[in-house]
Enzyme design. Structure first.
Site, mmCIF file in Angstrom:
data_model
loop_
_atom_site.group_PDB
_atom_site.id
_atom_site.type_symbol
_atom_site.label_atom_id
_atom_site.label_comp_id
_atom_site.label_asym_id
_atom_site.label_seq_id
_atom_site.Cartn_x
_atom_site.Cartn_y
_atom_site.Cartn_z
ATOM 1 N N CYS A 121 0.700 -1.162 -0.084
ATOM 2 C CA CYS A 121 -0.025 -0.036 -0.148
ATOM 3 C C CYS A 121 0.860 1.152 -0.036
ATOM 4 O O CYS A 121 1.557 1.458 0.847
ATOM 5 C CB CYS A 121 -0.927 -0.005 1.357
ATOM 6 S SG CYS A 121 -1.703 1.410 1.510
ATOM 7 N N CYS B 73 0.027 3.896 2.668
ATOM 8 C CA CYS B 73 0.483 3.239 3.954
ATOM 9 C C CYS B 73 2.196 3.502 4.189
ATOM 10 O O CYS B 73 2.535 3.904 5.193
ATOM 11 C CB CYS B 73 0.514 1.989 4.270
ATOM 12 S SG CYS B 73 -1.402 1.401 3.981
#
Length: 370
Positions: A267, A270
Site C-alpha cells: 500500500c 501506508c
C-alpha cells in the site's frame, strides 16, 4: 467491493460506420475487404478511444510545465460532444442489450450526461436484467442520474440478484455519504439510512453472490462496523498474532492510548506514512502509548523482509489477508486507522499526519489529569 468498472468502459479509435443510403456503387472485391463492425466491436472501439484520450490527456497534464500547457492537456480529455453521438447511435440500434448497457454506463459515469435520450433509455431499462452492469458500477459511487434509478431497480427488476446489487450500491453510497459529513471532532456520522439499507440487504438478498462472498457477508461486515466501530463506542474485542506467532489481544493494551493502523507493505499511502509514524512513536516512547500496525500482507515473510529495510520500531500483528480481525472489523481500505483512549473507547477514525499527532497528544494529556 467491486472495482469501479467504468475504467473498463472506455474508448473509441474507430468511428462508428456511417449508414449507407444504398446508392453508392462499390467494387465487389473491395467490398469484401470492408467488414462492417458489429455493435459489440463498435462499442469496444469507442471504449478504446476513450481510454487512449484519457491517457494522452493525463500524460500532458502531468508533464505540463506551464499553465498554458496544463490547459492544453485538459482540452485533450474526452468530451461528451465527441462521444455522445456515437453512444446514441449504439442505443438507436438496440437500447437493451449488453453494448447498450455499456453505452449507457459510459454516458452516465464518464460524462454525467443530462441528455434526454440517454436518460430515457436508462429509465426504460429499469426492469432489464442486463442493467446489473450499471448497478455494479454504482457500488463505487452513483452519479445523480442513477440515485432514483437504483431505488427502482431494487424494487422493480425481475431478477433477485440485480435487485440485490442495486440495494448494495444504495447502501454503500449512503454509508460513504455519512462518512463524508463534516462533523465536530469526536462526533460519529449519522448512519441511519445506511444501516437500514444494509439490514434490508441482509434480509432480502443475503444469498445473492458477489465475487467470492454473499451479500449477507457484505451486509454483516458493514452492520458490525456501524453498530460497533463508530467514534464514541467502546472498541469490540480484537485478537490476532504477533510476528512470533503468539496470541495477542486489544485487551492486553488496556490503560494505554492505542493507535490501530491496518496496512500492507504493498500500500503506497501506508508506506508514505511510516516516517511520520516513526517520529510519533519516538516522541511518546516513555508514555502510556502504543502504536499497533496490523498487516494484511499475504505472507509474513514479505512483512519481515520489508521491515529489514524500513525501520518500524513498534508493535506488529499479522495473520494474513484473511485474518478474522480484518474481516470482523470490516477493513475495506488501507490504511484504516483507529485511535482509542485508555478506556478502549474509539475517539478518532481514519486520521493521519498532523491530525493524528494532535489526537494522540490530547488523549495522553487526558491521562495525566486522571
Amino acid at each position: 467491493m467491486l472495482r469501479y468498472r467504468i475504467a473498463a468502459m472506455s474508448a473509441i479509435v474507430a468511428l462508428i460506420p456511417l449508414v449507407s443510403d444504398g446508392q453508392e456503387k462499390t467494387d465487389p472485391a473491395k467490398a469484401e475487404t470492408k467488414k462492417e463492425l458489429t455493435r459489440e466491436e463498435q462499442m469496444k472501439a469507442i471504449e478504446k478511444e476513450f481510454v487512449e484520450a484519457r491517457k494522452s490527456a493525463f500524460k500532458a497534464i502531468n508533464t505540463a510545465k506551464t499553465v498554458e500547457e496544463r490547459e492544453a492537456g485538459q482540452k485533450l480529455l474526452p468530451q461528451e460532444k465527441t462521444f455522445l453521438p456515437r453512444l446514441q447511435a449504439i442505443l438507436a440500434q438496440n437500447d437493451g442489450d449488453e453494448p447498450a448497457m455499456t453505452a449507457l454506463a459510459m454516458s452516465i459515469f464518464a460524462f454525467n450526461t443530462k441528455d434526454e435520450k440517454i436518460l430515457a433509455a436508462l429509465d426504460k431499462n429499469v426492469k432489464n436484467p442486463k442493467i446489473r452492469l450499471l448497478a455494479e458500477v454504482c457500488i463505487g459511487g452513483a452519479p445523480p442520474a442513477m440515485v432514483k434509478v437504483l431505488e427502482r431497480i431494487s424494487k422493480e427488476n425481475p431478477e433477485k440478484d440485480v435487485r440485490g446489487i442495486a440495494c448494495y450500491a444504495m447502501a454503500g453510497n449512503a454509508f460513504d455519504a455519512a462518512e463524508q459529513q463534516e462533523l465536530p471532532e469526536g462526533k460519529s456520522p449519522d448512519y441511519k439510512e445506511a444501516e437500514a439499507l444494509f439490514a434490508r440487504l441482509e434480509k432480502e438478498f443475503g444469498d445473492v453472490k458477489i465475487d467470492k462472498n454473499t451479500l449477507a457477508d457484505v451486509a454483516k461486515g458493514y452492520l458490525f462496523e456501524i453498530r460497533n466501530l463508530a467514534v464514541g463506542m467502546k472498541a469490540p474485542a480484537a485478537a490476532s498474532k504477533n510476528l512470533k506467532g503468539e496470541a495477542v489481544t486489544l485487551a492486553d493494551l488496556k490503560g494505554k492510548v492505542v493507535v490501530l493502523d491496518f496496512w500492507a507493505t504493498w500500500c503506497g499511502p501506508c508506506r508514505a506514512m511510516i516516517p511520520h509514524e516513526r517520529e510519533l512513536v519516538e516522541r511518546h516512547k516513555d508514555k502510556p502509548f502504543v502504536f499497533v500496525s496490523v498487516s494484511a500482507d499475504d505472507e509474513k515473510k514479505d512483512l519481515e523482509e520489508f521491515m529489514k529495510e524500513e525501520k518500524m520500531p513498534w508493535t506488529h500483528w499479522w495473520q494474513g489477508p484473511d485474518a478474522p480481525l480484518l474481516k470482523t472489523w470490516n477493513i475495506r481500505k488501507f490504511p484504516t486507522v483507529y485511535v482509542l483512549d485508555t478506556a478502549g473507547v474509539i475517539r478518532h477514525k481514519d486520521i493521519r499526519g498532523e491530525s493524528l499527532d494532535k489526537a494522540v497528544k490530547a488523549l495522553l494529556a487526558e491521562t495525566e489529569k486522571k
